[in-house]
Design an enzyme around this catalytic site. Structure first.
Site, PDB file in Angstrom:
ATOM      1  N   TYR A 139     109.984  44.238  93.057  1.00 50.90           N
ATOM      2  CA  TYR A 139     110.652  43.477  91.983  1.00 50.90           C
ATOM      3  C   TYR A 139     110.790  44.331  90.728  1.00 50.90           C
ATOM      4  N   SER A 140     109.665  44.894  90.255  1.00 51.91           N
ATOM      5  CA  SER A 140     109.747  45.633  88.989  1.00 51.91           C
ATOM      6  C   SER A 140     110.558  46.922  89.157  1.00 51.91           C
ATOM      7  N   ALA A 141     110.506  47.509  90.368  1.00 52.18           N
ATOM      8  CA  ALA A 141     111.319  48.714  90.601  1.00 52.18           C
ATOM      9  C   ALA A 141     112.802  48.371  90.514  1.00 52.18           C
TER      10      ALA A 141
ATOM     11  N   ASN B 218      93.826  35.398  84.530  1.00 50.28           N
ATOM     12  CA  ASN B 218      94.311  34.296  85.363  1.00 50.28           C
ATOM     13  C   ASN B 218      93.280  33.185  85.511  1.00 50.28           C
TER      14      ASN B 218
ATOM     15  N   THR C 195     112.269  42.531  82.144  1.00 49.96           N
ATOM     16  CA  THR C 195     110.865  42.103  82.181  1.00 49.96           C
ATOM     17  C   THR C 195     109.925  43.211  81.700  1.00 49.96           C
ATOM     18  N   ASP C 196     108.750  42.804  81.249  1.00 43.04           N
ATOM     19  CA  ASP C 196     107.735  43.803  80.863  1.00 43.04           C
ATOM     20  C   ASP C 196     107.169  44.523  82.088  1.00 43.04           C
ATOM     21  N   GLU C 197     107.438  43.980  83.292  1.00 45.91           N
ATOM     22  CA  GLU C 197     106.834  44.564  84.500  1.00 45.91           C
ATOM     23  C   GLU C 197     107.370  45.967  84.798  1.00 45.91           C
TER      24      GLU C 197
ATOM     25  N   ASP D  45      93.934  39.551  97.642  1.00 50.51           N
ATOM     26  CA  ASP D  45      94.726  39.956  96.478  1.00 50.51           C
ATOM     27  C   ASP D  45      96.157  40.319  96.876  1.00 50.51           C
ATOM     28  N   ARG D  46      97.077  40.164  95.938  1.00 48.81           N
ATOM     29  CA  ARG D  46      98.464  40.622  96.117  1.00 48.81           C
ATOM     30  C   ARG D  46      98.462  42.150  96.249  1.00 48.81           C
TER      31      ARG D  46
ATOM     32  N   ARG E 223      97.825  38.353  82.022  1.00 46.61           N
ATOM     33  CA  ARG E 223      99.245  38.222  81.724  1.00 46.61           C
ATOM     34  C   ARG E 223      99.392  37.702  80.296  1.00 46.61           C
TER      35      ARG E 223
ATOM     36  N   LYS F 201     105.744  30.046  91.153  1.00 47.16           N
ATOM     37  CA  LYS F 201     105.076  30.865  90.143  1.00 47.16           C
ATOM     38  C   LYS F 201     103.778  30.174  89.739  1.00 47.16           C
TER      39      LYS F 201
ATOM     40  N   THR G 226     120.770  30.247  94.731  1.00 45.82           N
ATOM     41  CA  THR G 226     119.790  30.612  95.757  1.00 45.82           C
ATOM     42  C   THR G 226     118.725  29.523  95.732  1.00 45.82           C
TER      43      THR G 226
ATOM     44  N   LYS H  23     114.144  45.865  88.799  1.00 42.36           N
ATOM     45  CA  LYS H  23     114.499  45.567  87.407  1.00 42.36           C
ATOM     46  C   LYS H  23     114.568  46.866  86.597  1.00 42.36           C
TER      47      LYS H  23
HETATM   48  P1  NAD Z   1     114.738  32.330  88.513  1.00 36.50           P
HETATM   49  O1  NAD Z   1     114.362  32.922  89.840  1.00 36.50           O
HETATM   50  O2  NAD Z   1     114.160  31.020  88.117  1.00 36.50           O
HETATM   51  O3  NAD Z   1     116.324  32.170  88.429  1.00 36.50           O
HETATM   52  C1  NAD Z   1     117.203  33.163  88.884  1.00 36.50           C
HETATM   53  C2  NAD Z   1     118.588  32.541  88.971  1.00 36.50           C
HETATM   54  O4  NAD Z   1     119.497  33.569  89.418  1.00 36.50           O
HETATM   55  C3  NAD Z   1     118.698  31.393  89.982  1.00 36.50           C
HETATM   56  O5  NAD Z   1     119.436  30.331  89.428  1.00 36.50           O
HETATM   57  C4  NAD Z   1     119.448  32.022  91.160  1.00 36.50           C
HETATM   58  O6  NAD Z   1     120.230  31.076  91.892  1.00 36.50           O
HETATM   59  C5  NAD Z   1     120.325  33.045  90.446  1.00 36.50           C
HETATM   60  N1  NAD Z   1     120.703  34.146  91.346  1.00 36.50           N
HETATM   61  C6  NAD Z   1     119.882  34.878  92.151  1.00 36.50           C
HETATM   62  N2  NAD Z   1     120.605  35.777  92.844  1.00 36.50           N
HETATM   63  C7  NAD Z   1     121.895  35.618  92.439  1.00 36.50           C
HETATM   64  C8  NAD Z   1     123.113  36.272  92.792  1.00 36.50           C
HETATM   65  N3  NAD Z   1     123.142  37.270  93.701  1.00 36.50           N
HETATM   66  N4  NAD Z   1     124.259  35.895  92.191  1.00 36.50           N
HETATM   67  C9  NAD Z   1     124.243  34.896  91.263  1.00 36.50           C
HETATM   68  N5  NAD Z   1     123.130  34.220  90.921  1.00 36.50           N
HETATM   69  C10 NAD Z   1     121.969  34.583  91.499  1.00 36.50           C
HETATM   70  O7  NAD Z   1     114.402  33.458  87.464  1.00 36.50           O
HETATM   71  P2  NAD Z   1     113.852  33.337  85.970  1.00 36.50           P
HETATM   72  O8  NAD Z   1     112.372  33.286  86.010  1.00 36.50           O
HETATM   73  O9  NAD Z   1     114.610  32.304  85.236  1.00 36.50           O
HETATM   74  O10 NAD Z   1     114.250  34.790  85.412  1.00 36.50           O
HETATM   75  C11 NAD Z   1     115.534  35.012  84.844  1.00 36.50           C
HETATM   76  C12 NAD Z   1     115.627  36.456  84.390  1.00 36.50           C
HETATM   77  O11 NAD Z   1     114.608  36.741  83.447  1.00 36.50           O
HETATM   78  C13 NAD Z   1     115.436  37.468  85.537  1.00 36.50           C
HETATM   79  O12 NAD Z   1     116.342  38.518  85.340  1.00 36.50           O
HETATM   80  C14 NAD Z   1     113.996  37.928  85.375  1.00 36.50           C
HETATM   81  O13 NAD Z   1     113.848  39.254  85.851  1.00 36.50           O
HETATM   82  C15 NAD Z   1     113.836  37.852  83.873  1.00 36.50           C
HETATM   83  N6  NAD Z   1     112.457  37.610  83.397  1.00 36.50           N
HETATM   84  C16 NAD Z   1     111.719  36.569  83.898  1.00 36.50           C
HETATM   85  C17 NAD Z   1     110.439  36.331  83.411  1.00 36.50           C
HETATM   86  C18 NAD Z   1     109.590  35.166  83.905  1.00 36.50           C
HETATM   87  O14 NAD Z   1     108.434  35.054  83.532  1.00 36.50           O
HETATM   88  N7  NAD Z   1     110.138  34.258  84.714  1.00 36.50           N
HETATM   89  C19 NAD Z   1     109.904  37.169  82.421  1.00 36.50           C
HETATM   90  C20 NAD Z   1     110.703  38.231  81.929  1.00 36.50           C
HETATM   91  C21 NAD Z   1     111.975  38.429  82.424  1.00 36.50           C
HETATM   92  P1  TYD Z   2     103.388  34.979  88.866  1.00 31.33           P
HETATM   93  O1  TYD Z   2     103.576  33.643  88.248  1.00 31.33           O
HETATM   94  O2  TYD Z   2     103.847  35.210  90.261  1.00 31.33           O
HETATM   95  O3  TYD Z   2     104.046  36.045  87.854  1.00 31.33           O
HETATM   96  P2  TYD Z   2     103.971  37.681  87.871  1.00 31.33           P
HETATM   97  O4  TYD Z   2     103.462  38.142  89.182  1.00 31.33           O
HETATM   98  O5  TYD Z   2     105.399  38.043  87.657  1.00 31.33           O
HETATM   99  O6  TYD Z   2     103.077  38.046  86.728  1.00 31.33           O
HETATM  100  O7  TYD Z   2     101.848  35.342  88.827  1.00 31.33           O
HETATM  101  C1  TYD Z   2     101.100  35.348  87.615  1.00 31.33           C
HETATM  102  C2  TYD Z   2      99.712  35.857  87.936  1.00 31.33           C
HETATM  103  O8  TYD Z   2      99.054  34.900  88.775  1.00 31.33           O
HETATM  104  C3  TYD Z   2      99.704  37.167  88.717  1.00 31.33           C
HETATM  105  O9  TYD Z   2      98.603  37.962  88.267  1.00 31.33           O
HETATM  106  C4  TYD Z   2      99.498  36.732  90.156  1.00 31.33           C
HETATM  107  C5  TYD Z   2      98.649  35.486  90.021  1.00 31.33           C
HETATM  108  N1  TYD Z   2      98.862  34.458  91.068  1.00 31.33           N
HETATM  109  C6  TYD Z   2      97.762  33.935  91.774  1.00 31.33           C
HETATM  110  O10 TYD Z   2      96.601  34.304  91.530  1.00 31.33           O
HETATM  111  N2  TYD Z   2      98.001  32.991  92.720  1.00 31.33           N
HETATM  112  C7  TYD Z   2      99.255  32.548  93.027  1.00 31.33           C
HETATM  113  O11 TYD Z   2      99.428  31.690  93.929  1.00 31.33           O
HETATM  114  C8  TYD Z   2     100.372  33.087  92.289  1.00 31.33           C
HETATM  115  C9  TYD Z   2     101.779  32.628  92.570  1.00 31.33           C
HETATM  116  C10 TYD Z   2     100.117  34.033  91.308  1.00 31.33           C
END
Ligand code: NAD
Ligand code: TYD
Length: 354
Positions: free
Chosen positions: A160-162, A259, A134-136, A290-291, A224, A199, A40, A164
Site C-alpha cells: 500500500y505505502s509503496a 494501539n 498518506t504519512d505511510e 502480527d501483520r 499511530r 480499519k 469498489t 502511494k
Molecule cells: P476508502 O478505501 O474508504 O475509499 C476509497 C474510494 O476510492 C472508494 O470509494 C472506492 O470505491 C474508490 N476507488 C477505489 N478504486 C477506484 C478506482 N480504480 N477508480 C475509481 N474509484 C476507486 O479510502 P479512504 O480511507 O477514504 O482514503 C482516501 C484517500 O486518502 C486514499 O488516497 C488514501 O491513501 C488517503 N489517506 C487515507 C488515510 C486514512 O486514514 N484512511 C490517511 C491518509 C491518507
Molecule cells: P489500520 O486501521 O488498518 O490503519 P493503518 O494500518 O493504515 O495504520 O490499522 C491501525 C493499527 O491497528 C495498525 O497498527 C494495525 C492495527 N490493527 C490491529 O491491531 N488489528 C486489526 O484488526 C486492524 C485492522 C488493525
C-alpha cells in the site's frame, strides 16, 4: 475565497472522500462537484445520501484506470480542479493483492495526471491537481521522539505505502516536467463516521457491540497519530485554496496512541454508551499474529500547515472518539448493509459491472 467552476473529486464515495464531497457541495454552492468513483467494496453512495440531490453535485461511476473515461469526464464537465482520493487504502488487503494497489494507486493516478495535462493543455491559470496521500510513504519511526516532516526521505514498507509513494513521485514528476499545478498532502490515520469497518476503529466498535473478539496484531504496541476526518477535510480545503503550487503539506492530529491504549479507550467509551458496566468488553481483546512488515510508529509534524495556513486539529481525541462511537451506534442500518455486503448487490443491479 476563490472557488473553481467544476471540481472533480475522485473516490468521493469512500470514507474521507465523502466528507470532502459533502464539505465542497455545502460550502461552495457556486462550484459543481463531480464525484468519480468505481464503487469498489469501499465505495458506498449511502455515505452521501444527505447531499445527493443537491443541484451542484454529480455522481459518475467510473474507474480511474480507464483513460478514455477520464478524458471524457474532463471534457464533458470542463474540469478545472481535481482532488484525487480514489485508492485502494487497506494495508492488509495490499499484502494479499498488491497488484490491485499498483493498478489503482499508481496507474490510476498516472491516468488522471495525463488526462489533466491534456485537457488543460498548458493553460494552467486557476487550475489545481491536488493529490491526497498518506504519512505511510515515510516508513516507520523506530524511536519515540522523531516526527515525519515534509523533508523526510520516502521509505515505504507495505505494498500500500509503496503504491502511494509511487503515485506521489508521479505527481511531482508532472509538476517538474510539464509544469502541472500540483499540490500534495500526506496525512496521518483518520477516524470518524462512514469509515469502512475493516480499519481498526470501526471494526473494533462493531465487534464490541456484537461481543466478538478484538484481534490485536502483535503486542498492540504500534503507534499511530489519529486525526478526526472532518479536520482532514478542512485541511484539504485550506491547502487546495491557499497552499503553494508544487508544495507538500503534512497533516496530522498531534495525537499519538499505542494501539492497545486506544483500544482500551474504545472499549470504555463504547461500553459506557451501550449502558454496559465499565470494563465489560475488555475480555474481548485477543492478541493475534502480527501483520507482516508492521510499521512500528507513525507521527506527523504538521507545523508547516499550522505556520503557513493557520490550520489546527479542532477536536480533542476523547470528543472525536465519543462522536464516532455514537455515530456507529446510531447508524446500525448503514453498518449492517456494509457488513452484510448488501450495498454491493444494490450497486451491481443499478450500474452493472465495470
Ligand atoms: P476508502 O478505501 O474508504 O475509499 C476509497 C474510494 O476510492 C472508494 O470509494 C472506492 O470505491 C474508490 N476507488 C477505489 N478504486 C477506484 C478506482 N480504480 N477508480 C475509481 N474509484 C476507486 O479510502 P479512504 O480511507 O477514504 O482514503 C482516501 C484517500 O486518502 C486514499 O488516497 C488514501 O491513501 C488517503 N489517506 C487515507 C488515510 C486514512 O486514514 N484512511 C490517511 C491518509 C491518507
Ligand atoms: P489500520 O486501521 O488498518 O490503519 P493503518 O494500518 O493504515 O495504520 O490499522 C491501525 C493499527 O491497528 C495498525 O497498527 C494495525 C492495527 N490493527 C490491529 O491491531 N488489528 C486489526 O484488526 C486492524 C485492522 C488493525
Amino acid at each position: 475565497m476563490m472557488s473553481l467552476r467544476t471540481i472533480l473529486i475522485t473516490g468521493g464515495a469512500g470514507f474521507i472522500g465523502s466528507h470532502v464531497v459533502r464539505r465542497w457541495v455545502e460550502r461552495y454552492p457556486e462550484c459543481c462537484v463531480v464525484n468519480v468513483d468505481k464503487l469498489t467494496y469501499a465505495g458506498n453512495l449511502a455515505n452521501l445520501k444527505d447531499i445527493e440531490a443537491k443541484a451542484n453535485y454529480v455522481f459518475v461511476r467510473a474507474d480511474i484506470c480507464d483513460f478514455d473515461a477520464m478524458q471524457a469526464i474532463f471534457a464533458k464537465y470542463a474540469v478545472e480542479g481535481v482532488i484525487h482520493l480514489a485508492a485502494e487504502s487497506h494495508v492488509d488487503r495490499s499484502i494479499t493483492d498488491p497488484f490491485a494497489f499498483a493498478r489503482t494507486n499508481v496507474l490510476g493516478t498516472l491516468n488522471l495526471l495525463q488526462a489533466a495535462k491534456l485537457a488543460w493543455a498548458g493553460n494552467y491559470a486557476g487550475k489545481v491537481f491536488y493529490h491526497v496521500s498518506t504519512d505511510e510513504v515515510y516508513g516507520a519511526l523506530t524511536d519515540n521522539e522523531t516526527l515525519f516532516t515534509e523533508a523526510t526521505r520516502y521509505d515505504p514498507h507495505s505494498p500500500y505505502s509503496a503504491s502511494k509513494a509511487s503515485s506521489d513521485h508521479f505527481v511531482r514528476a508532472f509538476h517538474d516536467t510539464y509544469g502541472l499545478p500540483v499540490k500534495i498532502s500526506n496525512c496521518s490515520n483518520n477516524y470518524g463516521p462512514y469509515q469502512f469497518p475493516e480499519k481498526l476503529i470501526p471494526l473494533f466498535i462493531n465487534n464490541i457491540v456484537q461481543e466478538k473478539p478484538l484481534p490485536v496484531y502483535g503486542k498492540g504496541e504500534n503507534v499511530r497519530d489519529w486525526l478526526y476526518v472532518e479536520d482532514h477535510a478542512r485541511a484539504i480545503d485550506q491547502i487546495f485554496h491557499e497552499g503553494r503550487v508544487g508544495d507538500t503539506y503534512n497533516i496530522g492530529g498531534c495525537n499519538e496512541w499505542r494501539n492497545i491504549d486506544l483500544i482500551k479507550v474504545l472499549i470504555r467509551v463504547t461500553d459506557e454508551l451501550l449502558g454496559r458496566p465499565a470494563g465489560k468488553s475488555e475480555h474481548l481483546i485477543t492478541y493475534v499474529t502480527d501483520r507482516a512488515g508492521h510499521d512500528l510508529r507513525y507521527a506527523i509534524d504538521a507545523s508547516k500547515l499550522r505556520r503557513e495556513l493557520g490550520w489546527e486539529p479542532s477536536l480533542q481525541f476523547e470528543e472525536g472518539i465519543r462522536r464516532t462511537v455514537r455515530w456507529y451506534l446510531d447508524n446500525p442500518v448503514w453498518l449492517n448493509e456494509v457488513t452484510s455486503g448488501e450495498y454491493q448487490h444494490y450497486y451491481a443491479k443499478m450500474y452493472g459491472k465495470i
